[in-house]
Design an enzyme around this catalytic site. Structure first.
Site, PDB file in Angstrom:
ATOM      1  N   ASN A   1       0.796  -1.243   0.000  1.00  0.00           N
ATOM      2  CA  ASN A   1       0.000   0.000   0.000  1.00  0.00           C
ATOM      3  C   ASN A   1       0.827   1.290   0.000  1.00  0.00           C
ATOM      4  O   ASN A   1       0.358   2.301  -0.516  1.00  0.00           O
ATOM      5  CB  ASN A   1      -1.028  -0.014   1.136  1.00  0.00           C
TER       6      ASN A   1
ATOM      7  N   GLU B   1       4.357  -4.447  12.133  1.00  0.00           N
ATOM      8  CA  GLU B   1       3.442  -3.321  11.861  1.00  0.00           C
ATOM      9  C   GLU B   1       2.262  -3.909  11.101  1.00  0.00           C
ATOM     10  O   GLU B   1       2.372  -4.170   9.900  1.00  0.00           O
ATOM     11  CB  GLU B   1       4.160  -2.265  11.021  1.00  0.00           C
TER      12      GLU B   1
ATOM     13  N   CYS C   1      -3.131   1.449   6.768  1.00  0.00           N
ATOM     14  CA  CYS C   1      -3.333   0.698   8.011  1.00  0.00           C
ATOM     15  C   CYS C   1      -4.091   1.539   9.023  1.00  0.00           C
ATOM     16  O   CYS C   1      -4.750   1.003   9.909  1.00  0.00           O
ATOM     17  CB  CYS C   1      -1.983   0.281   8.572  1.00  0.00           C
TER      18      CYS C   1
HETATM   19  P1  NAP Z   1       0.349  -9.209   3.345  1.00  0.00           P
HETATM   20  O1  NAP Z   1      -0.472  -9.985   2.413  1.00  0.00           O
HETATM   21  O2  NAP Z   1       0.412  -9.653   4.766  1.00  0.00           O
HETATM   22  O3  NAP Z   1       1.816  -9.150   2.698  1.00  0.00           O
HETATM   23  C1  NAP Z   1       2.827  -8.388   3.264  1.00  0.00           C
HETATM   24  C2  NAP Z   1       4.169  -8.944   2.855  1.00  0.00           C
HETATM   25  O4  NAP Z   1       4.330 -10.229   3.431  1.00  0.00           O
HETATM   26  C3  NAP Z   1       4.318  -9.118   1.341  1.00  0.00           C
HETATM   27  O5  NAP Z   1       5.624  -8.792   0.956  1.00  0.00           O
HETATM   28  C4  NAP Z   1       4.083 -10.607   1.178  1.00  0.00           C
HETATM   29  O6  NAP Z   1       4.653 -11.156   0.017  1.00  0.00           O
HETATM   30  C5  NAP Z   1       4.768 -11.126   2.420  1.00  0.00           C
HETATM   31  N1  NAP Z   1       4.427 -12.505   2.752  1.00  0.00           N
HETATM   32  C6  NAP Z   1       3.310 -13.192   2.451  1.00  0.00           C
HETATM   33  N2  NAP Z   1       3.393 -14.449   2.934  1.00  0.00           N
HETATM   34  C7  NAP Z   1       4.587 -14.547   3.542  1.00  0.00           C
HETATM   35  C8  NAP Z   1       5.261 -15.593   4.237  1.00  0.00           C
HETATM   36  N3  NAP Z   1       4.723 -16.788   4.407  1.00  0.00           N
HETATM   37  N4  NAP Z   1       6.487 -15.355   4.736  1.00  0.00           N
HETATM   38  C9  NAP Z   1       7.060 -14.140   4.579  1.00  0.00           C
HETATM   39  N5  NAP Z   1       6.472 -13.114   3.925  1.00  0.00           N
HETATM   40  C10 NAP Z   1       5.252 -13.312   3.425  1.00  0.00           C
HETATM   41  O7  NAP Z   1      -0.110  -7.676   3.393  1.00  0.00           O
HETATM   42  P2  NAP Z   1      -0.504  -6.721   2.187  1.00  0.00           P
HETATM   43  O8  NAP Z   1      -1.830  -7.166   1.670  1.00  0.00           O
HETATM   44  O9  NAP Z   1       0.631  -6.554   1.256  1.00  0.00           O
HETATM   45  O10 NAP Z   1      -0.654  -5.325   2.971  1.00  0.00           O
HETATM   46  C11 NAP Z   1      -1.800  -4.941   3.617  1.00  0.00           C
HETATM   47  C12 NAP Z   1      -1.695  -5.108   5.114  1.00  0.00           C
HETATM   48  O11 NAP Z   1      -0.577  -4.391   5.616  1.00  0.00           O
HETATM   49  C13 NAP Z   1      -2.901  -4.505   5.816  1.00  0.00           C
HETATM   50  O12 NAP Z   1      -3.321  -5.373   6.843  1.00  0.00           O
HETATM   51  C14 NAP Z   1      -2.369  -3.211   6.387  1.00  0.00           C
HETATM   52  O13 NAP Z   1      -3.078  -2.711   7.480  1.00  0.00           O
HETATM   53  C15 NAP Z   1      -0.987  -3.616   6.758  1.00  0.00           C
HETATM   54  N6  NAP Z   1      -0.144  -2.425   6.923  1.00  0.00           N
HETATM   55  C16 NAP Z   1       0.281  -2.064   8.173  1.00  0.00           C
HETATM   56  C17 NAP Z   1       1.034  -0.895   8.341  1.00  0.00           C
HETATM   57  C18 NAP Z   1       1.542  -0.475   9.692  1.00  0.00           C
HETATM   58  O14 NAP Z   1       2.512   0.288   9.717  1.00  0.00           O
HETATM   59  N7  NAP Z   1       0.971  -0.911  10.802  1.00  0.00           N
HETATM   60  C19 NAP Z   1       1.347  -0.107   7.244  1.00  0.00           C
HETATM   61  C20 NAP Z   1       0.881  -0.500   5.991  1.00  0.00           C
HETATM   62  C21 NAP Z   1       0.149  -1.666   5.835  1.00  0.00           C
HETATM   63  P3  NAP Z   1       3.761 -11.462  -1.277  1.00  0.00           P
HETATM   64  O15 NAP Z   1       3.273 -10.147  -1.755  1.00  0.00           O
HETATM   65  O16 NAP Z   1       4.723 -12.130  -2.187  1.00  0.00           O
HETATM   66  O17 NAP Z   1       2.643 -12.367  -0.847  1.00  0.00           O
END
Ligand code: NAP
Length: 479
Positions: free
Chosen positions: A156, A252, A286
């Site tokens: 994002n 995060e 987020c």
């Molecule tokens: P996501 O699906 O959890 O993916 C995040 C990262 O994790 C991606 O690089 C993904 O790779 C990787 N990943 C997936 N499976 C994994 C595994 N088994 N082992 C290691 N890495 C793995 O999240 P998203 O959909 O990209 O992002 C949205 C989420 O991020 C929302 O929940 C949002 O709230 C949260 N977020 C939090 C913050 C904060 O600072 N608190 C800021 C921004 C976003 P792939 O893409 O290759 O699957």
């Protein structure tokens, strides 16, 4: 707008490498392929760790001045190429060009903070003589780097959230392996170009492109990785935490942030703030506003103003300067959001604005009368959907705000200082915004959540602290 398909390489310890197997990078607006990136294998992930083990010695040996100079040069590079960075963010992700330009500028700021905070990472002296029998001791502690940081990032904010890990990692003297989201790897690779141009020694930074489910476990479980800095969804974060073993973790994660509007609030300002917080980046922040609790005495006026403003939010083509928001990251996610809206409507919710899906676009949607037990209340929507509800008392607003598994940030609009202070005490979150929505962040503040929203804090100085260890030194004086 036609975009040439590029074959982007990944940065494996200072060398740009391609692979026969590739992943398509798709523009969510029209599903066109804009680029391909290498699909890293398990062997590539192991190689990334091996190189980083060498890189950590090189990173630690960089003087603070050298780290600062590199980071300042990267910040300058990002500013000088801000338009290109913005275009990359907008094309591969879901932000409009205006939103993407804002992210590019903030990224330069984040990197610059890394340079400034590097010089401040110091220790303090310890009064050993506070314990009986230790008058002949003196000493101090200082910070040293953790070693290898694996930085796993979401789609994002594909540039700034990478900067929030790489800048503090390098400021603290670590080697870093970035695994960007598969949907948005190009911004991270472009940032790597800036680090190479700034003279970062080889092997200190790797950006490895590949699916988390294929290469994630190797990075997460590696004995030679000392810290996982993860930003992403709760389920992914939880699974990583289970597998990581004895390492430092920074998590995060997501949220479904509450926004309380008290009866003394400026309704117009509060409504505008809520609309901006709910729909910015198509709700894929987020800290997006997801649940609004307005006092019953002003609820009707607030709802009318909010809905009016929501209807003015223009969803449209990302490269169009007049678009306020773009699509969500892909059609699958849009369908998931649509199904949550339908589930709410089936349970009696009223659609006050929007509600429809067009490909990967979700209309800016406002719902009311949503039963509290529904997915769309309890879980993170991560899309342009917001729920309005009326509350009778402050305790009700707080109880409902806290009644979810998440706790990242909350907002409250009120002119009552006592109420604001009470909210600060009672809300179970990492940050409370008074007279703003939950959707506020500067890159220097401690940022992070409680409960399912995460562990630890980012915000450059705080991330540097988390990416460092303290080493104590104690001298015994022979008297
Ligand atoms: P996501 O699906 O959890 O993916 C995040 C990262 O994790 C991606 O690089 C993904 O790779 C990787 N990943 C997936 N499976 C994994 C595994 N088994 N082992 C290691 N890495 C793995 O999240 P998203 O959909 O990209 O992002 C949205 C989420 O991020 C929302 O929940 C949002 O709230 C949260 N977020 C939090 C913050 C904060 O600072 N608190 C800021 C921004 C976003 P792939 O893409 O290759 O699957």
């Amino acid at each position: 707008m036609t975009t040439k398909i590029t074959e982007q390489k990944m940065l494996l310890g200072g060398e740009w490498v391609g692979r026969e197997q590739t992943l398509d990078v798709v523009n969510p607006e029209d599903q066109s392929v804009i680029s391909t990136v290498p699909m890293a294998s398990s062997d590539d992930a192991r190689e990334a760790v091996r190189i980083a083990v060498e890189g950590k010695e090189i990173a630690e040996a960089l003087s603070v001045r050298e780290r600062m100079d590199i980071l300042n040069k990267v910040a300058d590079y990002v500013l000088d190429h801000a338009q290109e960075f913005a275009k990359t963010i907008a094309l591969e992700g879901s932000k409009t060009i205006a939103e993407a330009s804002g992210e590019a500028r903030r990224t330069a700021e984040t990197i610059r903070l890394g340079a400034e905070e590097a010089r401040r990472l110091s220790g303090e002296s310890i009064n050993f003589d506070q314990m009986e029998g230790n008058t002949n001791r003196m000493g101090y502690y200082y910070h040293f780097p953790v070693g290898v940081v694996a930085a796993i990032t979401p789609f994002n904010d594909p540039l700034n959230l990478v900067a929030h890990k790489v800048a503090p990692a390098i400021a603290a003297g670590n080697a870093v392996i970035v695994k960007p989201a598969t949907e948005t790897p190009l911004s991270a690779l472009k940032l790597a170009e800036a680090f190479i141009a700034a003279g970062l020694p080889k092997k200190v930074l790797t950006v490895i492109t590949g699916r988390g489910r294929d290469i994630g476990d190797i990075l997460v479980e590696a004995e030679d990785v000392q810290m996982i800095s993860f930003t992403g969804g709760y389920e992914t974060g939880k699974s990583i935490a289970h597998k990581a073993g004895l390492k430092k973790l920074s998590m995060e994660l997501g949220s479904n942030s509450p926004f309380i509007i008290w009866k003394d609030a400026d309704i117009e300002k509060a409504a505008q703030s809520g609309v901006d917080g709910a729909f910015g980046a198509a709700g894929q922040n987020c800290l997006s506003v997801q649940r609004v609790y307005a006092h019953e005495e002003i609820y009707d006026a607030f709802e009318a103003s909010f809905v009016d403003k929501a209807k003015q939010v223009r969803a449209g083509k990302k490269m169009d300067k007049d678009s306020d928001i773009g699509p969500v990251i892909n059609e699958k996610e849009a369908k998931r959001i649509e199904s949550w809206i339908e589930e709410a409507v089936d349970a009696g919710a009223k659609v006050l604005a929007g509600g429809k899906r067009h490909g990967a676009f979700i209309e800016p949607t406002v719902l009311s009368n949503v039963p509290e037990n529904l997915t769309i209340v309890k879980e993170e929507v991560f899309g342009p959907v917001v729920i309005l509800a009326s509350v009778a008392t402050f305790d009700e607003a707080v109880t409902r705000s806290n009644g979810v598994p998440f706790g990242l940030q909350a907002g409250i609009y009120t002119n009552d200082i006592n109420l604001a202070l009470k909210a600060v005490r009672k809300l179970h979150v990492g940050g409370v915004m008074v007279n703003d929505s939950s959707d506020f962040r500067i890159d220097a503040m401690p940022f992070g959540g409680v409960k399912h929203s995460g562990i630890g804090r980012e915000g450059v100085a705080f991330a540097i602290e988390e990416m460092s260890e303290k080493r104590l030194v104690c001298f015994t004086i022979d008297e």
